[in-house]
Design a protein around this motif. Structure first.
Motif, PDB file in Angstrom:
ATOM      1  N   ARG A 123      14.359  12.981 -22.882  1.00 51.57           N
ATOM      2  CA  ARG A 123      14.920  12.542 -21.598  1.00 51.57           C
ATOM      3  C   ARG A 123      15.923  13.578 -21.074  1.00 51.57           C
ATOM      4  N   ASP A 124      16.647  14.219 -22.020  1.00 53.46           N
ATOM      5  CA  ASP A 124      17.642  15.210 -21.588  1.00 53.46           C
ATOM      6  C   ASP A 124      16.973  16.365 -20.831  1.00 53.46           C
ATOM      7  N   GLU A 127      15.646  15.170 -17.407  1.00 51.38           N
ATOM      8  CA  GLU A 127      16.735  15.106 -16.426  1.00 51.38           C
ATOM      9  C   GLU A 127      17.176  16.502 -15.995  1.00 51.38           C
ATOM     10  N   VAL A 130      15.117  17.633 -13.047  1.00 51.54           N
ATOM     11  CA  VAL A 130      15.242  16.913 -11.769  1.00 51.54           C
ATOM     12  C   VAL A 130      15.809  17.787 -10.638  1.00 51.54           C
ATOM     13  N   LEU A 153      13.222   6.720 -12.214  1.00 51.90           N
ATOM     14  CA  LEU A 153      13.591   8.142 -12.079  1.00 51.90           C
ATOM     15  C   LEU A 153      12.518   8.906 -11.308  1.00 51.90           C
TER      16      LEU A 153
END
Ligand code: SF4
Ligand code: SF4
Length: 359
Positions: A123-124, A127, A130, A153
């Motif tokens: 997930r890091d 993100e 993004v 997201l």
């Protein structure tokens, strides 16, 4: 037409089809209005480099996770050691991946394919991708971790596009991926459709499932479920004793014909096929010709199916890797194949690739 122009044409086709998919979808139209100029900007950067003698590929494949929550039969990532049960301590951090994305963006790369292992375990890194909304990030996932938080997201950030792995219907998918996987993946598709989000399906084509995955029933079903992107990849037998799953020359031709027919019928669906589509643009796209692959610990490989890294993005800038003799020799090796008769070129030339690596 040269490879640079052909790849630009391919990128334009992808964006045009995306436009047709998002027609009458206000959120999708808004996404395209902000993203299309940025994709054109990336194309212009690549044009400028090309004129100065430097070829920048439009695609990059980034395997961001070295762990996975599934154990699919014949998984190439597990076979080549990129994916293990304990992960790798040397995996790139989210900050290091962010630097990779930043450099890719500055070079004019337009599409960064996130793969794994299972990319949603990082997930890091997701993100960290993004903010780079000048590029499109198809995320190749088995779908089991695609929960409400991830859907929110990706709903907010339409340049992050989930691509769900599926092997055909319930029987084919569960046979390779495990009991119950098909039902879970199709329930994720339902939620994505409810949100009117673009998502894709990634299909590994073997001699076992070819008839199922090119059938009208299967493709029509995915279309009904809201799928706007289909990626067919021919099975490459990195796992020993699985050669029988490889497509024969006749099956490769059958797949290519079926893909051409599908592109004509489903005009609002992006349909890609590897290595099939490569034959139309002069063969193997590895080693920076159309893309290259960065493994979870930063090794820069020609392709996921030719997992040999001479450089690591932690120490060597991507620009230098793209200009390296290593990639130049691998491109020449792939081009030495007289005709692209289907199947993976560098897999067939594995011994020569190893010799170039060791030289
Ligand atoms: S989901 Fe992908 S990475 Fe995980 S085991 Fe299956 S094929 Fe391999
Ligand atoms: S190494 Fe194989 S799969 Fe990869 S780009 Fe070349 S032909 Fe295609």
């Amino acid at each position: 037409m040269n490879i640079h122009s052909l790849l630009n044409e391919g990128a334009r086709d992808i964006m045009k089809t995306l436009g047709r998919f998002y027609l009458n979808n206000p959120r999708g139209v808004a996404f395209l209005a902000s993203t299309l100029p940025q994709i054109k900007n990336g194309m212009q950067k690549r044009d400028i480099s090309e004129h100065s003698g430097l070829h920048i590929p439009p695609f990059l494949i980034a395997s961001i996770a070295s762990e996975c929550n599934l154990f699919c039969a014949g998984c190439y990532a597990r076979c080549c050691g990129a994916c293990t049960e304990r992960g790798h301590q040397a995996d790139l951090s989210a900050g290091e991946w962010s630097s990779v994305f930043k450099e890719a963006s500055s070079l004019g790369v337009s599409f960064v394919l996130l793969a794994g292992g299972e990319p949603l375990l990082r997930r890091d890194v997701i993100e960290a991708a993004v903010p780079y909304d000048d590029m499109i990030f198809p995320i190749f996932t088995n779908g089991l971790l695609l929960d409400g938080d991830y859907i929110d997201l990706f709903h907010q950030h339409r340049h992050m596009i989930p691509v769900l792995s599926i092997e055909g219907g319930k029987a084919e998918t569960d046979a390779r991926r495990g009991d119950g996987v098909y039902d879970r993946v199709t329930s994720v598709m339902k939620r994505l459709k409810q949100k009117k989000m673009l998502f894709g399906a990634s299909i590994t084509v073997t001699s076992n499932n070819i008839e199922a995955v090119i059938s009208d029933g299967f493709i029509g079903d995915l279309h009904e479920r809201g799928c706007g992107l289909l990626i067919f990849t021919e099975y490459v037998p990195l796992e020993k004793d699985t050669e029988a799953l490889m497509l024969s020359v006749a099956e490769v031709n059958r797949l290519n014909d079926a893909v051409t027919a599908l592109k004509g019928r489903f005009t609002n669906t992006i349909i890609l096929s590897f290595p099939g589509d490569e034959a139309k643009i002069g063969g193997c796209l590895a080693s920076g010709r159309g893309f290259f692959h960065i493994n979870p610990s930063g090794g820069a490989e020609p392709c996921p199916f030719s997992p040999y890294a001479k450089y690591n993005v932690k120490e060597t800038p991507m620009l230098e890797i793209l200009q390296s003799q290593y990639f130049a020799k691998l491109q020449a090796l792939a081009a030495s194949e007289e005709s692209h008769e289907g199947g993976c070129v560098l897999f067939r030339k594995d011994e020569e690739v190893r010799a170039i690596l060791g030289a």
